[in-house]
Design a protein around this motif. Sequence first.
Motif, PDB file in Angstrom:
ATOM      1  N   UNK A 117      56.013  38.409  58.932  1.00 29.93           N
ATOM      2  CA  UNK A 117      56.335  37.283  58.055  1.00 29.93           C
ATOM      3  C   UNK A 117      57.839  37.055  57.914  1.00 29.93           C
ATOM      4  N   UNK A 118      58.656  38.050  58.289  1.00 25.48           N
ATOM      5  CA  UNK A 118      60.090  37.865  58.020  1.00 25.48           C
ATOM      6  C   UNK A 118      60.726  36.672  58.739  1.00 25.48           C
ATOM      7  N   UNK A 119      60.410  36.392  60.023  1.00 23.21           N
ATOM      8  CA  UNK A 119      61.002  35.182  60.623  1.00 23.21           C
ATOM      9  C   UNK A 119      60.570  33.928  59.877  1.00 23.21           C
ATOM     10  N   UNK A 120      59.330  33.928  59.410  1.00 17.42           N
ATOM     11  CA  UNK A 120      58.802  32.780  58.699  1.00 17.42           C
ATOM     12  C   UNK A 120      59.560  32.575  57.388  1.00 17.42           C
ATOM     13  N   UNK A 121      59.868  33.690  56.726  1.00 19.29           N
ATOM     14  CA  UNK A 121      60.588  33.608  55.454  1.00 19.29           C
ATOM     15  C   UNK A 121      62.031  33.193  55.693  1.00 19.29           C
ATOM     16  N   UNK A 122      62.588  33.653  56.818  1.00 15.73           N
ATOM     17  CA  UNK A 122      63.956  33.232  57.156  1.00 15.73           C
ATOM     18  C   UNK A 122      63.994  31.719  57.370  1.00 15.73           C
ATOM     19  N   UNK A 123      62.968  31.178  58.049  1.00 13.85           N
ATOM     20  CA  UNK A 123      62.918  29.728  58.273  1.00 13.85           C
ATOM     21  C   UNK A 123      62.807  28.985  56.947  1.00 13.85           C
ATOM     22  N   UNK A 124      61.959  29.519  56.075  1.00 15.10           N
ATOM     23  CA  UNK A 124      61.757  28.877  54.778  1.00 15.10           C
ATOM     24  C   UNK A 124      63.057  28.882  53.978  1.00 15.10           C
ATOM     25  N   UNK A 125      63.802  29.990  54.050  1.00 16.43           N
ATOM     26  CA  UNK A 125      65.054  30.100  53.311  1.00 16.43           C
ATOM     27  C   UNK A 125      66.069  29.077  53.841  1.00 16.43           C
ATOM     28  N   UNK A 126      66.110  28.946  55.177  1.00 17.30           N
ATOM     29  CA  UNK A 126      67.039  27.986  55.775  1.00 17.30           C
ATOM     30  C   UNK A 126      66.697  26.564  55.340  1.00 17.30           C
ATOM     31  N   UNK A 127      65.377  26.269  55.274  1.00 21.42           N
ATOM     32  CA  UNK A 127      64.968  24.900  54.926  1.00 21.42           C
ATOM     33  C   UNK A 127      65.254  24.561  53.467  1.00 21.42           C
ATOM     34  N   UNK A 128      65.276  25.582  52.608  1.00 20.41           N
ATOM     35  CA  UNK A 128      65.576  25.326  51.197  1.00 20.41           C
ATOM     36  C   UNK A 128      66.979  24.763  51.031  1.00 20.41           C
ATOM     37  N   UNK A 129      67.864  25.149  51.948  1.00 25.19           N
ATOM     38  CA  UNK A 129      69.274  24.766  51.782  1.00 25.19           C
ATOM     39  C   UNK A 129      69.657  23.574  52.641  1.00 25.19           C
ATOM     40  N   UNK A 130      68.653  22.843  53.141  1.00 21.27           N
ATOM     41  CA  UNK A 130      68.966  21.746  54.053  1.00 21.27           C
ATOM     42  C   UNK A 130      68.056  20.561  53.759  1.00 21.27           C
ATOM     43  N   UNK A 131      68.357  19.416  54.380  1.00 20.96           N
ATOM     44  CA  UNK A 131      67.489  18.248  54.197  1.00 20.96           C
ATOM     45  C   UNK A 131      66.905  17.833  55.534  1.00 20.96           C
ATOM     46  N   UNK A 132      65.656  17.415  55.486  1.00 22.48           N
ATOM     47  CA  UNK A 132      64.994  16.951  56.706  1.00 22.48           C
ATOM     48  C   UNK A 132      65.172  15.444  56.807  1.00 22.48           C
ATOM     49  N   UNK A 133      65.594  14.969  57.979  1.00 27.30           N
ATOM     50  CA  UNK A 133      65.668  13.519  58.208  1.00 27.30           C
ATOM     51  C   UNK A 133      64.515  13.161  59.154  1.00 27.30           C
ATOM     52  N   UNK A 134      63.593  12.345  58.663  1.00 32.23           N
ATOM     53  CA  UNK A 134      62.383  12.036  59.425  1.00 32.23           C
ATOM     54  C   UNK A 134      62.036  10.566  59.241  1.00 32.23           C
ATOM     55  N   UNK A 135      61.597   9.924  60.312  1.00 30.44           N
ATOM     56  CA  UNK A 135      61.250   8.507  60.204  1.00 30.44           C
ATOM     57  C   UNK A 135      59.860   8.349  59.596  1.00 30.44           C
ATOM     58  N   UNK A 136      59.809   7.679  58.457  1.00 27.47           N
ATOM     59  CA  UNK A 136      58.521   7.359  57.814  1.00 27.47           C
ATOM     60  C   UNK A 136      58.482   5.850  57.606  1.00 27.47           C
ATOM     61  N   UNK A 137      57.450   5.207  58.127  1.00 28.04           N
ATOM     62  CA  UNK A 137      57.362   3.753  58.003  1.00 28.04           C
ATOM     63  C   UNK A 137      58.509   3.055  58.705  1.00 28.04           C
ATOM     64  N   UNK A 138      58.985   3.658  59.809  1.00 29.81           N
ATOM     65  CA  UNK A 138      60.017   2.991  60.615  1.00 29.81           C
ATOM     66  C   UNK A 138      61.442   3.169  60.119  1.00 29.81           C
ATOM     67  N   UNK A 139      61.637   3.817  58.960  1.00 34.52           N
ATOM     68  CA  UNK A 139      63.001   4.045  58.466  1.00 34.52           C
ATOM     69  C   UNK A 139      63.250   5.555  58.363  1.00 34.52           C
ATOM     70  N   UNK A 140      64.463   5.996  58.715  1.00 36.49           N
ATOM     71  CA  UNK A 140      64.745   7.427  58.531  1.00 36.49           C
ATOM     72  C   UNK A 140      64.834   7.745  57.045  1.00 36.49           C
ATOM     73  N   UNK A 141      64.133   8.764  56.590  1.00 41.59           N
ATOM     74  CA  UNK A 141      64.186   9.121  55.169  1.00 41.59           C
ATOM     75  C   UNK A 141      64.502  10.607  55.054  1.00 41.59           C
ATOM     76  N   UNK A 142      65.038  10.971  53.892  1.00 36.02           N
ATOM     77  CA  UNK A 142      65.480  12.360  53.755  1.00 36.02           C
ATOM     78  C   UNK A 142      64.574  13.124  52.786  1.00 36.02           C
ATOM     79  N   UNK A 143      64.186  14.341  53.176  1.00 34.56           N
ATOM     80  CA  UNK A 143      63.257  15.149  52.364  1.00 34.56           C
ATOM     81  C   UNK A 143      63.866  16.500  52.020  1.00 34.56           C
ATOM     82  N   UNK A 144      63.710  16.881  50.754  1.00 38.03           N
ATOM     83  CA  UNK A 144      64.031  18.254  50.362  1.00 38.03           C
ATOM     84  C   UNK A 144      62.744  18.977  50.026  1.00 38.03           C
ATOM     85  N   UNK A 145      62.670  20.268  50.341  1.00 38.95           N
ATOM     86  CA  UNK A 145      61.421  21.012  50.104  1.00 38.95           C
ATOM     87  C   UNK A 145      61.562  22.058  49.003  1.00 38.95           C
ATOM     88  N   UNK A 146      60.541  22.121  48.153  1.00 44.21           N
ATOM     89  CA  UNK A 146      60.443  23.218  47.183  1.00 44.21           C
ATOM     90  C   UNK A 146      59.188  24.002  47.503  1.00 44.21           C
TER      91      UNK A 146
END
Length: 455
Positions: free
Chosen positions: A161-190
């Motif tokens: 599980x440690x690589x998985x937790x490392x990924x989760x930790x990295x994602x907590x401190x970053x924002x995802x930019x993903x196209x939803x409905x044709x526009x790029x939108x930004x997501x933060x994860x909790x």
Amino acid sequence: GFHQFEWQPVLKNMSTSCDVGIINGLSGWDSSVDASPADTIARRFRYDVALVSALKDLEEDIMEGLRETGMEDNACNFTVMIKESCDGMGDVSEKHGGGPAVPMKVVRFSFTVMSVSFLANSQEEEVTIFREPKPNSELSCKPLCLMSVDESDHETLTAILSPLIAERKAMKESRLILSIGGLPRSFRFHFRASGYDEKMVREMEGLEASGSTYICTLCDSSRAQASQNMVLHCITRSHEENLERYETWRSNPFSESADELRDRVKGVSAKPFMETHPTLDALHCDIGNATEFYKIFQDEIGEVYQKVNPSREERRKWRAALDKQLRERMKLKPVMRLNGNYARRLMTMEAVEVVCDLVPTEERREALRELMKLYLQMKPVWRATCPAKECPDQLCRYSFNSQRFAEVLSSKFKYRYNGKITNYLHKTLAHVPEIIDRDGSIGAWASEGNESANK
């Protein structure tokens, strides 16, 4: 399918490719000489790829929510709440094939997108545009990692599980930019790791096993204290505190004896490895309490309140009588290990009436009826997905009911609760209102979806 996405800032120690499918669960492992879990098979998704895929599945729901608020053209910042669940699936070896007769234990880790919300520039409050209507369905529960490990094998479990937790930790401190409905939108994860049974929480947070005198994963109470004072406890434990206590345990700065040291760290005796969300798991709470009621029923059939230490033979007789009665009158087959469905059937007024036919005195029957009546008033509160909407009256009366329940236990059932109490009864009586105040729900955050997906 694969979707294009990017992270800002770029995730630490993770590749930026978006088209990664199922990977070996041991990748991301820096294998030193003897540390590699050689005989383990694990398969997983990269956490960010899995989240993107889950969000794209919800694209229509998100767009619909945005249209309703008239915000579909805004590139606003979204917040996504994720429930994480992890559970051992016991023995999944081949039962009647020609395969090897080795016990094959498997652990499954999965997540559920609970809600998506955004903060519009003008508003103070977050607006929720998507909320998972069935948070405990196996359909909303996305598998992330499957590994053939015994959940009690702490070393191998943490390694995978440690690589998985490392990924989760990295994602907590970053924002995802993903196209939803044709526009790029930004997501933060909790992330909220709430879909864990008590055994797994103790494993992840470095606490002693469930039979420990430190009865609770939420507060420092000992079993004896919890049986004296059943209702008045606050949630005090946290991942940070567990880490500090582990340090104390390891270094023993005050040169104390083993017992003093153990009392100082309140049962933290291993390094906490993953942050879990301090809550109560509704499914296992139900099962744990039903198991306890099943034992109370046996005790009442044998009138244990007026006996000292009955023999095993007598107890076996009462159990057989109870099983027979439940089977004939309620079509409830005896089970080796009590499961969710059995718990739901056993915890009813109907079941109590059936059991009461075997209880000799009217006074004791009344005590059982009152106990079950109170329990059934309390149960919807921690079972409901949204108690404030679904059972507001029971929510308001919860503290009163739990107080009364505790009084009945410590007076009429004193023979069972003198100096001891079960882990889940303590949580049910002491911690439910506080958790609901904080999270709004207990039922929605349960491990049930993960458990049924295991099946």
